[in-house]
Design a protein around this motif. Structure first.
Motif, mmCIF file in Angstrom:
data_model
loop_
_atom_site.group_PDB
_atom_site.id
_atom_site.type_symbol
_atom_site.label_atom_id
_atom_site.label_comp_id
_atom_site.label_asym_id
_atom_site.label_seq_id
_atom_site.Cartn_x
_atom_site.Cartn_y
_atom_site.Cartn_z
ATOM 1 N N LYS A 64 63.930 21.074 14.572
ATOM 2 C CA LYS A 64 63.103 22.019 15.311
ATOM 3 C C LYS A 64 63.965 23.171 15.846
ATOM 4 O O LYS A 64 63.573 24.342 15.776
ATOM 5 N N ALA A 65 65.153 22.847 16.362
ATOM 6 C CA ALA A 65 66.057 23.873 16.882
ATOM 7 C C ALA A 65 66.537 24.790 15.760
ATOM 8 O O ALA A 65 66.626 26.013 15.937
ATOM 9 N N ARG A 66 66.837 24.208 14.593
ATOM 10 C CA ARG A 66 67.276 25.030 13.455
ATOM 11 C C ARG A 66 66.170 25.982 13.015
ATOM 12 O O ARG A 66 66.429 27.148 12.699
ATOM 13 N N ALA A 67 64.939 25.494 12.981
ATOM 14 C CA ALA A 67 63.810 26.329 12.573
ATOM 15 C C ALA A 67 63.623 27.488 13.552
ATOM 16 O O ALA A 67 63.373 28.632 13.147
ATOM 17 N N LYS A 68 63.769 27.193 14.841
ATOM 18 C CA LYS A 68 63.633 28.239 15.860
ATOM 19 C C LYS A 68 64.739 29.282 15.709
ATOM 20 O O LYS A 68 64.490 30.491 15.771
ATOM 21 N N ALA B 235 66.715 34.623 13.807
ATOM 22 C CA ALA B 235 67.647 35.368 12.955
ATOM 23 C C ALA B 235 66.901 36.263 11.977
ATOM 24 O O ALA B 235 67.300 37.409 11.741
ATOM 25 N N ASP B 236 65.823 35.757 11.407
ATOM 26 C CA ASP B 236 65.028 36.562 10.478
ATOM 27 C C ASP B 236 64.412 37.765 11.187
ATOM 28 O O ASP B 236 64.353 38.863 10.629
ATOM 29 N N GLU B 237 63.961 37.548 12.410
ATOM 30 C CA GLU B 237 63.382 38.644 13.183
ATOM 31 C C GLU B 237 64.438 39.713 13.468
ATOM 32 O O GLU B 237 64.187 40.907 13.314
ATOM 33 N N ASN B 238 65.632 39.287 13.861
ATOM 34 C CA ASN B 238 66.706 40.243 14.140
ATOM 35 C C ASN B 238 67.153 40.955 12.874
ATOM 36 O O ASN B 238 67.480 42.142 12.911
ATOM 37 N N ALA B 239 67.189 40.247 11.749
ATOM 38 C CA ALA B 239 67.584 40.870 10.489
ATOM 39 C C ALA B 239 66.583 41.952 10.096
ATOM 40 O O ALA B 239 66.964 43.012 9.605
ATOM 41 N N ALA B 240 65.313 41.685 10.323
ATOM 42 C CA ALA B 240 64.295 42.682 9.994
ATOM 43 C C ALA B 240 64.382 43.876 10.934
ATOM 44 O O ALA B 240 64.149 45.013 10.539
ATOM 45 N N ARG B 241 64.746 43.625 12.177
ATOM 46 C CA ARG B 241 64.784 44.695 13.160
ATOM 47 C C ARG B 241 66.058 45.529 13.063
ATOM 48 O O ARG B 241 66.010 46.756 13.106
#
Length: 60
Positions: free
Chosen positions: A15-19, A24-30
């Motif tokens: 669960k922690a890895r998924a979060k 990380a994906d959100e920051n990469a997109a931003r």
């Protein structure tokens, strides 16, 4: 229900890895851009600025 016991530590870590991955994906997109993308954008900006300066009229 399943017959196999569930390892709660493993579930908690998954669960922690998924979060973390979602964040990380959100920051990469931003924020994420490659060095080539940054250089291309800078070159385009400089070219546009130079083209604009060429059309500038000198007031003497």
């Amino acid at each position: 229900m399943s017959d196999a016991p569930v390892n709660l530590n493993r579930v908690r870590k998954q669960k922690a890895r998924a979060k973390d991955k979602a964040r990380a994906d959100e920051n990469a997109a931003r924020f994420g851009r490659t060095k080539a993308q940054k250089a291309l954008e800078q070159a385009q900006t400089e070219k546009a600025r130079a083209a604009l300066d060429q059309h500038r009229r000198d007031e003497d």
